[in-house]
Design an enzyme around this catalytic site. Structure first.
Site, PDB file in Angstrom:
ATOM      1  N   LYS A   1      -4.460  -2.525  -9.716  1.00 31.53           N
ATOM      2  CA  LYS A   1      -5.910  -2.715  -9.387  1.00 31.53           C
ATOM      3  C   LYS A   1      -6.157  -2.156  -8.038  1.00 31.53           C
ATOM      4  CE  LYS A   1      -7.918  -5.317  -6.579  1.00 31.53           C
ATOM      5  NZ  LYS A   1      -9.063  -4.298  -6.157  1.00 31.53           N
TER       6      LYS A   1
ATOM      7  N   GLY B   1      -1.997  -3.378   1.861  1.00 30.84           N
ATOM      8  CA  GLY B   1      -3.491  -3.689   2.335  1.00 30.84           C
ATOM      9  C   GLY B   1      -3.295  -4.451   3.507  1.00 30.84           C
ATOM     10  N   SER B   2      -4.358  -4.975   3.949  1.00 32.41           N
ATOM     11  CA  SER B   2      -4.489  -5.903   5.347  1.00 32.41           C
ATOM     12  C   SER B   2      -3.375  -6.742   5.286  1.00 32.41           C
ATOM     13  CB  SER B   2      -5.723  -6.265   5.497  1.00 32.41           C
ATOM     14  OG  SER B   2      -6.142  -7.101   4.625  1.00 32.41           O
TER      15      SER B   2
ATOM     16  N   GLY C   1      -2.349  -9.897   2.546  1.00 33.27           N
ATOM     17  CA  GLY C   1      -0.733  -9.717   2.326  1.00 33.27           C
ATOM     18  C   GLY C   1      -0.369 -11.315   2.270  1.00 33.27           C
TER      19      GLY C   1
ATOM     20  N   GLU D   1       3.172  -3.902   2.013  1.00 33.92           N
ATOM     21  CA  GLU D   1       2.910  -2.786   2.785  1.00 33.92           C
ATOM     22  C   GLU D   1       1.780  -3.269   3.453  1.00 33.92           C
ATOM     23  OE1 GLU D   1       3.853   0.960   1.124  1.00 33.92           O
ATOM     24  OE2 GLU D   1       5.745   0.172   1.183  1.00 33.92           O
TER      25      GLU D   1
ATOM     26  N   CYS E   1      -2.610   3.556   7.856  1.00 33.63           N
ATOM     27  CA  CYS E   1      -1.765   2.283   8.481  1.00 33.63           C
ATOM     28  C   CYS E   1      -0.748   2.818   9.479  1.00 33.63           C
ATOM     29  CB  CYS E   1      -0.824   1.607   7.123  1.00 33.63           C
ATOM     30  SG  CYS E   1       0.161   2.790   6.516  1.00 33.63           S
TER      31      CYS E   1
ATOM     32  N   GLN F   1     -16.778  -1.107   7.759  1.00 36.06           N
ATOM     33  CA  GLN F   1     -15.746  -0.703   8.821  1.00 36.06           C
ATOM     34  C   GLN F   1     -16.444  -0.239   9.904  1.00 36.06           C
ATOM     35  OE1 GLN F   1     -12.454  -1.151   8.255  1.00 36.06           O
ATOM     36  NE2 GLN F   1     -12.206   0.933   9.134  1.00 36.06           N
TER      37      GLN F   1
ATOM     38  N   GLU G   1      -5.598  -4.205  14.892  1.00 33.47           N
ATOM     39  CA  GLU G   1      -5.835  -3.105  14.277  1.00 33.47           C
ATOM     40  C   GLU G   1      -7.173  -2.578  14.282  1.00 33.47           C
ATOM     41  OE1 GLU G   1      -4.942  -3.016   9.981  1.00 33.47           O
ATOM     42  OE2 GLU G   1      -3.601  -1.420  10.323  1.00 33.47           O
TER      43      GLU G   1
HETATM   44  P1  NAD Z   1      -7.401  -5.041   1.986  1.00 32.99           P
HETATM   45  O1  NAD Z   1      -6.345  -6.136   2.289  1.00 32.99           O
HETATM   46  O2  NAD Z   1      -8.888  -5.653   2.266  1.00 32.99           O
HETATM   47  O3  NAD Z   1      -7.297  -4.856   0.217  1.00 32.99           O
HETATM   48  C1  NAD Z   1      -6.238  -4.170  -0.327  1.00 32.99           C
HETATM   49  C2  NAD Z   1      -6.232  -4.313  -1.618  1.00 32.99           C
HETATM   50  O4  NAD Z   1      -6.122  -5.562  -2.066  1.00 32.99           O
HETATM   51  C3  NAD Z   1      -7.884  -4.150  -2.347  1.00 32.99           C
HETATM   52  O5  NAD Z   1      -7.441  -3.470  -3.716  1.00 32.99           O
HETATM   53  C4  NAD Z   1      -8.262  -5.430  -2.489  1.00 32.99           C
HETATM   54  O6  NAD Z   1      -9.304  -5.378  -3.485  1.00 32.99           O
HETATM   55  C5  NAD Z   1      -7.040  -6.411  -2.802  1.00 32.99           C
HETATM   56  N1  NAD Z   1      -7.645  -8.065  -2.505  1.00 32.99           N
HETATM   57  C6  NAD Z   1      -8.234  -8.067  -1.784  1.00 32.99           C
HETATM   58  N2  NAD Z   1      -8.012  -9.708  -1.610  1.00 32.99           N
HETATM   59  C7  NAD Z   1      -7.037 -10.114  -2.406  1.00 32.99           C
HETATM   60  C8  NAD Z   1      -6.335 -11.246  -2.736  1.00 32.99           C
HETATM   61  N3  NAD Z   1      -6.815 -12.341  -2.590  1.00 32.99           N
HETATM   62  N4  NAD Z   1      -5.499 -11.089  -3.780  1.00 32.99           N
HETATM   63  C9  NAD Z   1      -5.146 -10.039  -4.281  1.00 32.99           C
HETATM   64  N5  NAD Z   1      -5.768  -8.838  -3.792  1.00 32.99           N
HETATM   65  C10 NAD Z   1      -6.568  -8.768  -2.809  1.00 32.99           C
HETATM   66  O7  NAD Z   1      -7.097  -3.927   2.507  1.00 32.99           O
HETATM   67  P2  NAD Z   1      -7.837  -2.579   2.875  1.00 32.99           P
HETATM   68  O8  NAD Z   1      -9.119  -2.758   3.544  1.00 32.99           O
HETATM   69  O9  NAD Z   1      -8.436  -1.748   1.289  1.00 32.99           O
HETATM   70  O10 NAD Z   1      -7.096  -1.329   3.372  1.00 32.99           O
HETATM   71  C11 NAD Z   1      -6.670  -1.415   4.702  1.00 32.99           C
HETATM   72  C12 NAD Z   1      -5.492  -2.166   5.032  1.00 32.99           C
HETATM   73  O11 NAD Z   1      -4.274  -1.717   4.371  1.00 32.99           O
HETATM   74  C13 NAD Z   1      -5.133  -1.857   6.624  1.00 32.99           C
HETATM   75  O12 NAD Z   1      -4.952  -2.923   7.324  1.00 32.99           O
HETATM   76  C14 NAD Z   1      -4.070  -0.781   6.594  1.00 32.99           C
HETATM   77  O13 NAD Z   1      -3.165  -1.251   7.786  1.00 32.99           O
HETATM   78  C15 NAD Z   1      -3.434  -1.309   5.382  1.00 32.99           C
HETATM   79  N6  NAD Z   1      -2.560  -0.125   4.671  1.00 32.99           N
HETATM   80  C16 NAD Z   1      -1.013  -0.262   4.846  1.00 32.99           C
HETATM   81  C17 NAD Z   1      -0.104   0.523   4.381  1.00 32.99           C
HETATM   82  C18 NAD Z   1       1.175   0.555   4.404  1.00 32.99           C
HETATM   83  O14 NAD Z   1       2.070   1.471   3.739  1.00 32.99           O
HETATM   84  N7  NAD Z   1       1.736  -0.481   5.066  1.00 32.99           N
HETATM   85  C19 NAD Z   1      -0.897   1.746   3.789  1.00 32.99           C
HETATM   86  C20 NAD Z   1      -2.147   1.733   3.904  1.00 32.99           C
HETATM   87  C21 NAD Z   1      -3.042   0.957   4.227  1.00 32.99           C
END
Ligand code: NAD
Length: 508
Positions: A181, A234-235, A239, A256, A290, A337, A386
């Site tokens: 996804k 993701g965030s 997470g 991550e 990230c 953003q 962040e």
């Molecule tokens: P996000 O957490 O909003 O979304 C990430 C993914 O999760 C998307 O596909 C989103 O649709 C999905 N999602 C949202 N709610 C969900 C839920 N309740 N259950 C399951 N999935 C859900 O993050 P974002 O805004 O897309 O990305 C930015 C964040 O990602 C930043 O915090 C960044 O630091 C982090 N990030 C971390 C790494 C790493 O390797 N540590 C790499 C890239 C980005």
């Protein structure tokens, strides 16, 4: 050129069983952040039935794929990498169009994705188990690494190619099948990559892509018992939700998450080189990375000099559309953003930070001028949360003790950098800072075959990339194989710890 047969995306469909499958879910427009009138594609906010079909396809494909020899799985992944290479320019343009990053970065990201993919492909010849000496005669004891099953990969928008590849490639090489996804902001690169994987010869159902909202599609994936493991990037907030949902049903997670990555500048022969390293690590993907360096801790004695160089550099960074000649800083990915980043800067100034970069003319739209905030103290919001944009905070410190203390004084623990020629000092910094990755005398740039991850609230579960991939994408099976040569029936005897067998094995 992209193969129009395979890559043309017919709006409103998911990728299931190697086919574009229409969805009855509402269509969601993917917009070009550099041009609000440019609709890059329309993807479905998938329904429960769509997700169900994708999971069933992956479940059905699992036994055949798991039985496919690892080296043969590797051949398919290598062909996928070749196809990405052949289509690199078109994929890079698609990525810049949906995410906004400069074209050079999109090309670089695809090159990086290929390197990670090729490392993973090689793992197909290295899925090693171990043999363990048997206490019982006539037994061979060994371990094997098996796939964990159907994996859900949930990815963010900031790396539209690397984020999916970093999950799909290791999952597949170890014999798992996948439901991906991608983020709703950047689904088209992921869908194009899936089409190329089909062209590379992937059997039906081994990779399936469903698009849609995280709160709906993501939640369904995390709650479904047929999903053995969820690899999420993701965030930290999301997470945590993912972790709770998967833990309730005893599934595996790899998380991550976000970061608040610091660079401590203690000393340097050439502060310009240090400033260039920090700038590159801070500004790529318009700071939406990230591992972006987002806070600089600098020793008081050299702070004014470093701030002056950084301010001069950041004031000259070219801001504009990702596909325009010379652009270094593209637009932010969306309005949310932009609102978030400008809100943080406003709050930082209200709390006492001093903006050193001047107001300047930048294009209208989702752009934000690279901004340096000086005299930031450890308790300010901009020093702790962040920001995920082209913003760098400067905190002046007395010495390395104070620096380590401040680096560790956040909930995050992803990456950190230190600049100094003093070997004892850098060793101390690297041992005492709580981060998954430490960079000495360079920015926070990782390599495509080296484990990658964070600690504290920046990550949970096995690191990704390189050696650690196997820790998440396989499970260990132990086999006790009794064979005729040398086997002897055990005879019960009384031992010190109760009943044992004379061949030394525990009766349990
Ligand atoms: P996000 O957490 O909003 O979304 C990430 C993914 O999760 C998307 O596909 C989103 O649709 C999905 N999602 C949202 N709610 C969900 C839920 N309740 N259950 C399951 N999935 C859900 O993050 P974002 O805004 O897309 O990305 C930015 C964040 O990602 C930043 O915090 C960044 O630091 C982090 N990030 C971390 C790494 C790493 O390797 N540590 C790499 C890239 C980005």
């Amino acid at each position: 050129m992209l193969d129009q047969q395979t890559l043309e995306y017919p709006h409103g469909v998911n990728f299931i069983n190697n086919a574009w499958v229409p969805s009855s879910g509402e269509g969601v427009e993917t917009l070009n952040p550099a041009d609000k009138d440019d609709i890059v594609g329309i993807v479905p906010d998938s329904t429960r039935e769509d997700v169900e079909a994708a999971i069933s396809a992956a479940e059905h494909a699992l036994p055949g794929w798991a039985r496919t020899p690892g080296p043969v799985r590797g051949d398919i992944l290598r062909r996928w990498s070749d196809l990405i290479g052949e289509n690199l320019e078109d994929l890079a343009r698609l990525m810049t169009r949906e995410m906004g990053k400069p074209l050079a970065e999109s090309r670089g990201e695809l090159g990086r994705a290929r390197m990670e993919l090729e490392y993973a492909a090689g793992e197909g010849t290295r899925i090693h188990g171990t043999t363990i000496p048997s206490r019982a005669p006539g037994q061979l004891v060994y371990t094997e690494r098996e796939p964990i099953g159907v994996v859900a990969a949930i990815t963010p928008w900031n790396f539209p190619a690397v984020a999916p590849v970093r999950k799909i490639a290791p999952a597949l090489i170890f014999g798992n099948t996948v439901v991906l996804k991608p983020a709703l902001e950047t689904p088209l690169t992921a869908l194009a990559l899936a089409a190329l994987l089909r062209e590379a010869g992937l059997p039906e159902g081994v990779l399936n892509v469903v698009t849609g909202r995280g709160s709906k599609v993501g939640t369904q994936l995390t709650e479904d018992r047929r999903i053995a493991g969820v690899s999420f990037t993701g965030s930290t907030g999301v997470g945590r939700t993912v972790n709770e949902a998967v833990a309730r049903r005893m599934g595996a997670v790899q998380l991550e998450l976000g970061g608040k990555n610091a660079a401590y500048v203690h000393s340097a022969e050439d502060l310009r080189t240090v400033a260039a390293e920090i700038t590159s690590a801070a500004i790529q993907a318009t700071g939406q990375r990230c591992t972006s360096i987002s806070r600089v801790l600098v020793r008081e004695e050299i702070a004014d000099d470093l701030v002056a160089i950084l301010t001069e550099t950041w004031s000259g960074l070219q801001v504009g559309p990702g596909d325009a000649e010379g652009t270094v800083v593209g637009p932010l990915v969306n309005h949310a953003q932009l609102t978030k980043v400008s809100g943080y800067v406003r709050q930082g100034i209200e709390e006492g930070a001093v903006r050193t970069t001047p107001d300047r003319q930048i294009p209208d739209g989702l752009y934000y001028a690279p901004t340096i905030l000086d005299h930031v103290t450890r308790d300010m919001t901009v020093a702790r949360e962040e920001i995920f944009g082209p913003v760098l905070t400067i905190t002046r410190v007395k010495d390395v003790d104070e620096a380590i203390d401040i680096v560790n004084d956040t909930d995050y623990g992803l990456a950190a950098a230190v600049f100094s020629e003093d070997l004892d000092l850098v060793m101390r910094f690297s041992r005492e800072t709580r981060a998954g990755m430490i960079h000495v005398n360079h920015g926070t740039v990782s390599q495509p075959h080296v484990p990658f991850g964070g600690v504290k609230e920046s990550g949970l579960g096995a690191f990704s990339i390189g050696l650690t991939n196997a820790d998440f994408f396989t499970q260990t099976k132990v086999v006790y194989l009794k064979h005729s040569s040398g086997s002897q029936p055990g005879k019960a005897v009384s031992g010190r710890r109760g009943l044992t067998l004379d061949n030394g094995t525990d009766p349990a």
